[in-house]
Design a protein around this motif. Structure first.
Motif, PDB file in Angstrom:
ATOM      1  N   HIS A 236       0.586  -4.425   7.370  1.00  0.00           N
ATOM      2  CA  HIS A 236       1.303  -4.998   6.269  1.00  0.00           C
ATOM      3  C   HIS A 236       2.799  -4.095   6.268  1.00  0.00           C
ATOM      4  O   HIS A 236       3.904  -4.610   6.918  1.00  0.00           O
ATOM      5  CB  HIS A 236       1.197  -5.107   4.967  1.00  0.00           C
ATOM      6  CG  HIS A 236       2.012  -5.496   4.081  1.00  0.00           C
ATOM      7  ND1 HIS A 236       2.215  -6.960   3.643  1.00  0.00           N
ATOM      8  CD2 HIS A 236       3.045  -4.859   3.475  1.00  0.00           C
ATOM      9  CE1 HIS A 236       3.160  -6.713   2.526  1.00  0.00           C
ATOM     10  NE2 HIS A 236       3.570  -5.744   2.462  1.00  0.00           N
ATOM     11  N   GLU A 237       2.709  -3.106   6.380  1.00  0.00           N
ATOM     12  CA  GLU A 237       3.839  -1.997   6.342  1.00  0.00           C
ATOM     13  C   GLU A 237       4.293  -1.891   7.783  1.00  0.00           C
ATOM     14  O   GLU A 237       5.687  -1.990   7.874  1.00  0.00           O
ATOM     15  CB  GLU A 237       3.359  -0.545   5.736  1.00  0.00           C
ATOM     16  CG  GLU A 237       2.987  -0.393   4.458  1.00  0.00           C
ATOM     17  CD  GLU A 237       3.742  -0.895   3.328  1.00  0.00           C
ATOM     18  OE1 GLU A 237       5.105  -1.021   3.769  1.00  0.00           O
ATOM     19  OE2 GLU A 237       3.422  -1.332   2.248  1.00  0.00           O
ATOM     20  N   HIS A 240       6.870  -4.632   8.047  1.00  0.00           N
ATOM     21  CA  HIS A 240       8.186  -4.687   7.199  1.00  0.00           C
ATOM     22  C   HIS A 240       9.030  -4.105   8.463  1.00  0.00           C
ATOM     23  O   HIS A 240      10.319  -4.284   8.414  1.00  0.00           O
ATOM     24  CB  HIS A 240       7.986  -3.769   6.197  1.00  0.00           C
ATOM     25  CG  HIS A 240       7.362  -4.406   5.034  1.00  0.00           C
ATOM     26  ND1 HIS A 240       8.026  -5.751   4.584  1.00  0.00           N
ATOM     27  CD2 HIS A 240       6.594  -4.195   3.834  1.00  0.00           C
ATOM     28  CE1 HIS A 240       7.464  -5.873   3.361  1.00  0.00           C
ATOM     29  NE2 HIS A 240       6.491  -4.846   3.066  1.00  0.00           N
ATOM     30  N   PHE A 286      11.081  -4.910  -1.134  1.00  0.00           N
ATOM     31  CA  PHE A 286      11.155  -6.055  -0.517  1.00  0.00           C
ATOM     32  C   PHE A 286      11.414  -7.417  -1.054  1.00  0.00           C
ATOM     33  O   PHE A 286      10.770  -7.417  -2.394  1.00  0.00           O
ATOM     34  CB  PHE A 286      10.321  -6.102   0.436  1.00  0.00           C
ATOM     35  CG  PHE A 286      10.458  -4.850   1.478  1.00  0.00           C
ATOM     36  CD1 PHE A 286      11.574  -4.511   2.247  1.00  0.00           C
ATOM     37  CD2 PHE A 286       9.317  -3.903   1.586  1.00  0.00           C
ATOM     38  CE1 PHE A 286      11.518  -3.411   3.102  1.00  0.00           C
ATOM     39  CE2 PHE A 286       9.351  -2.944   2.086  1.00  0.00           C
ATOM     40  CZ  PHE A 286      10.476  -2.768   3.051  1.00  0.00           C
ATOM     41  N   GLU A 291       7.882  -9.988   1.618  1.00  0.00           N
ATOM     42  CA  GLU A 291       6.442  -9.709   1.535  1.00  0.00           C
ATOM     43  C   GLU A 291       5.292 -10.695   2.293  1.00  0.00           C
ATOM     44  O   GLU A 291       4.638 -10.372   2.960  1.00  0.00           O
ATOM     45  CB  GLU A 291       6.046  -9.729   0.271  1.00  0.00           C
ATOM     46  CG  GLU A 291       6.746  -8.482  -0.478  1.00  0.00           C
ATOM     47  CD  GLU A 291       6.286  -6.928   0.137  1.00  0.00           C
ATOM     48  OE1 GLU A 291       5.446  -7.188   0.767  1.00  0.00           O
ATOM     49  OE2 GLU A 291       7.244  -6.148  -0.139  1.00  0.00           O
ATOM     50  N   HIS A 333       4.929  -4.333  -4.658  1.00  0.00           N
ATOM     51  CA  HIS A 333       4.345  -5.360  -4.070  1.00  0.00           C
ATOM     52  C   HIS A 333       4.043  -6.367  -4.916  1.00  0.00           C
ATOM     53  O   HIS A 333       2.906  -6.511  -5.788  1.00  0.00           O
ATOM     54  CB  HIS A 333       3.133  -5.073  -3.221  1.00  0.00           C
ATOM     55  CG  HIS A 333       3.600  -4.241  -2.052  1.00  0.00           C
ATOM     56  ND1 HIS A 333       3.941  -2.973  -1.850  1.00  0.00           N
ATOM     57  CD2 HIS A 333       3.972  -4.836  -0.500  1.00  0.00           C
ATOM     58  CE1 HIS A 333       4.131  -2.378  -0.901  1.00  0.00           C
ATOM     59  NE2 HIS A 333       4.181  -3.774  -0.025  1.00  0.00           N
TER      60      HIS A 333
HETATM   61 ZN   LIG Z   1       4.850  -4.974   1.466  1.00  0.00          ZN
END
Ligand SMILES: [Zn+2]
Lengths: 377, 227
Positions: A236-237, A240, A286, A291, A333
């Motif tokens: 996930h990171e 980003h 974010f 997200e 998040h």
């Molecule tokens: Zn995130």
């Protein structure tokens, strides 16, 4: 008399004494306004002068000399006086003077450029209403070279790490390296050189900075029940970064004008801004869409890396339940059951692959995290 | 043109006496009261583009007002929106000042107001908006502040560090760098942003004793938030 310069010195007011500067054949004469206390006209030969550029825009000609009364500093802006001065001065002053002139020219040039940007900004605000501001943000972001992004992220990263206890070795670091490797080798045309650092802290979170700098806190690793859960967060990171979410955010926060400045090519200014924005980057939040995008592309990346994506979903689900560690993750998040649900739906649509397990034993990694002594950097 | 500060302190006004035909520029909305001989015109200082850019980039009012004693001599009373001191400076044609966008209250018609671009990084980080006003020419300049106005006098090369949100006006003979307050300063400067200006003389720097941004934040905690 109409003054054309300001003279500074011990006995003059801090705002300067208004004076009339006259350029003669061999030097300057300075006549002070009548209300300046006991200031006698002065004649200074060129040979006693030093010149430089000064003032708020570096467009003043600053002339200094030592008079009998003490140090004198003259600030000149009048173009006629400056021209006369240039024509009359001997060679030893010519070089610095040319530098001043160049500086003044640059300032003027920059101002013109700036007005171009303003015009562009006005035009683009009209365009923006028509096409949507997001498109402009996208255009601007796409114009930012990866090297800048790297520099920007790096300064923030260094700044952050200097206040943290970095875990440099041990099975936790080895495990995170393996995850990172598995994931990054599946990224096509990867312009980033990802650096993932494990930081000792009970914070249950991880974050990514523009340019590929990622931090995973040991708190998150302790909370995760499997390597796949951590890999899910990592994926996930990484996404980003890959989707340039940080840059989009910066550009959005700094506003349309910066966007236009980038589009129109004044990129110097942004570097300066970026350098100093370092700290703010760390608190960058974010948006919900970002997200979701990082979730979905993160899921796909896990799939390609043959890492069981259900770990990611499981981790999100557990965090959305009541848990003492959820606050930190939630602060950056926003979590909802819907988010995990959406991933489940997405996962069901992806072709089934057989996951390949990691080489480490997660339980042992967690034990080592708990027992690892505090290392002195 | 004669001017006088009434009720000096937190809630001052300026009385400006105009001879027949004289006029004065004021921030729009600054006029409190005036003689019937005075006409009020709204004018776009710096032309359309100048006015537009000011409006667009700093949120500054689109128009300045011109108060003109067109039907004989008269006087006008001017006041700023925020509580705080007023200072009157006399420009002699060589002294020039940069004025933070909220710091300008009024000026003689003979002064020149120019919206100036700050260099990109300065403007964004300085928190003073992208444009500041550059005031030159000859005549009266009236500044207003939030809180009291304090004058800092800098000799050549003398340095002073000011929290950027406390800036009101500064001579163009000064120069400055915007710096990130190091962790040690953050506590001592009230700006949440942690940015400060390191000024270098010669020249004057006028600062205000209160920070509008911090005050706003303080007020906000008393405003009930509706769910
Ligand atoms: Zn995130």
């Amino acid at each position: 008399m109409t003054p054309n310069a300001l003279c500074f010195g011990e006995e003059f007011p801090a705002s300067g004494a208004a004076c009339l500067v006259h350029v003669e054949e061999h030097g300057l004469t300075v006549t002070f306004a009548a209300d300046t206390a006991n200031a006698q006209p002065e004649s200074v030969p060129f040979s006693n002068l030093t010149v430089s550029a000064g003032g708020i825009d570096h467009d003043h000609l600053v002339v200094k000399w030592k008079s009998v009364q003490g140090e004198r500093t003259l600030y000149l802006k009048n173009p006629d006086v400056i021209r006369a001065f240039r024509e009359a001065v001997p060679d030893h002053l010519d070089l610095p003077l040319a530098q001043v002139a160049e500086r003044v020219r640059q300032v003027r040039h920059r101002r013109r450029l700036v007005w171009g940007i303003v015009g562009g900004a006005i035009l683009s605000s009209v365009l923006g209403l028509w096409l949507g501001a997001d498109l402009l943000v996208d255009i601007a972001v796409s114009r930012i070279p990866v090297e800048w992004e790297h520099k920007l992220g790096e300064s923030a990263y260094r700044d952050f790490l200097s206040h943290q206890e970095v875990v440099k070795e041990g099975s936790g670091v080895v495990a995170v390296e393996e995850m990172t490797h598995r994931l990054t080798e599946q990224i096509l045309n990867n312009p980033y050189n990802f650096q993932v650092t494990v930081v000792r802290s009970d914070i249950v979170n991880a974050f990514a900075l523009p340019g590929g700098f990622v931090v995973v806190f040991t708190g998150l690793m302790k909370k995760a029940e499997s390597g796949e859960e951590v890999a899910g967060v990592l994926s996930h990171e990484l996404n980003h970064v890959l989707q340039r979410h940080g840059l989009e955010r910066i550009v959005k926060n700094l506003g349309l004008l910066t966007v236009m400045a980038i589009v129109f090519g004044n990129q110097q200014g942004l570097v300066g801004v970026m350098k100093q924005l370092g700290v703010e980057l760390l608190t960058l939040k974010f948006g919900r869409e970002q997200e979701t995008e990082a979730d979905l592309t993160g899921l796909q990346l896990l799939q390609r890396a043959k890492i069981d994506p259900s770990g990611m979903i499981r981790f999100f689900e557990r965090l959305s339940e009541k848990d003492e560690g959820r606050m930190e993750w939630l602060s950056t998040h926003p979590m909802s059951a819907a988010r995990a649900e959406r991933l489940k739906v997405e996962l069901a649509a992806l072709p089934k692959t057989l996951p390949e397990p990691f080489t480490f034993d997660w339980k042992q990694v967690q034990v080592s995290l708990r027992s690892q002594p505090v290392t002195v950097p | 043109m004669k001017s006088e500060i009434l009720y000096p302190g937190a809630f001052p006004m300026v009385r400006v006496e105009l001879a027949a035909g004289e006029n004065i520029k004021a921030e729009s909305g600054a006029m409190v009261a005036c003689s019937p001989t005075i006409d009020i015109e709204s004018k776009m200082e710096g032309g359309f583009l100048g006015a537009l850019s000011r409006k667009f980039l700093t949120g500054e009012k689109f128009f300045f007002q011109t108060l003109r004693a067109s039907r004989g001599p008269g006087e006008a009373l001017l006041a700023p929106t925020v509580p705080g001191e007023i200072a009157i400076l006399e420009l002699d044609g060589v002294n020039e000042y940069m004025v933070q966008k909220d710091g300008f209250l009024a000026g003689a018609d003979t002064i020149l107001i120019e919206s100036q671009m700050q260099s990109m990084s300065r403007g964004l980080l300085g928190g003073e908006g992208f444009f500041i006003l550059k005031i030159s020419g000859k005549g009266m300049l009236v500044l207003n502040s939030f809180g009291a106005i304090h004058k800092i006098e800098l000799k050549p090369n003398q340095e002073y560090i000011v929290d950027n949100s406390h800036l009101v006006a500064w001579s163009t003979t000064t120069s400055y760098n915007i710096e990130k307050a190091t962790s040690g300063w953050v506590a001592s400067f009230t700006s949440g942003e942690g940015f400060v200006c390191r000024f270098r003389g010669p020249g004057l720097v006028y600062i205000q004793s209160r920070n509008p941004g911090s005050f706003g934040a303080w007020i906000r905690q008393f405003i009930p938030v509706s769910e």
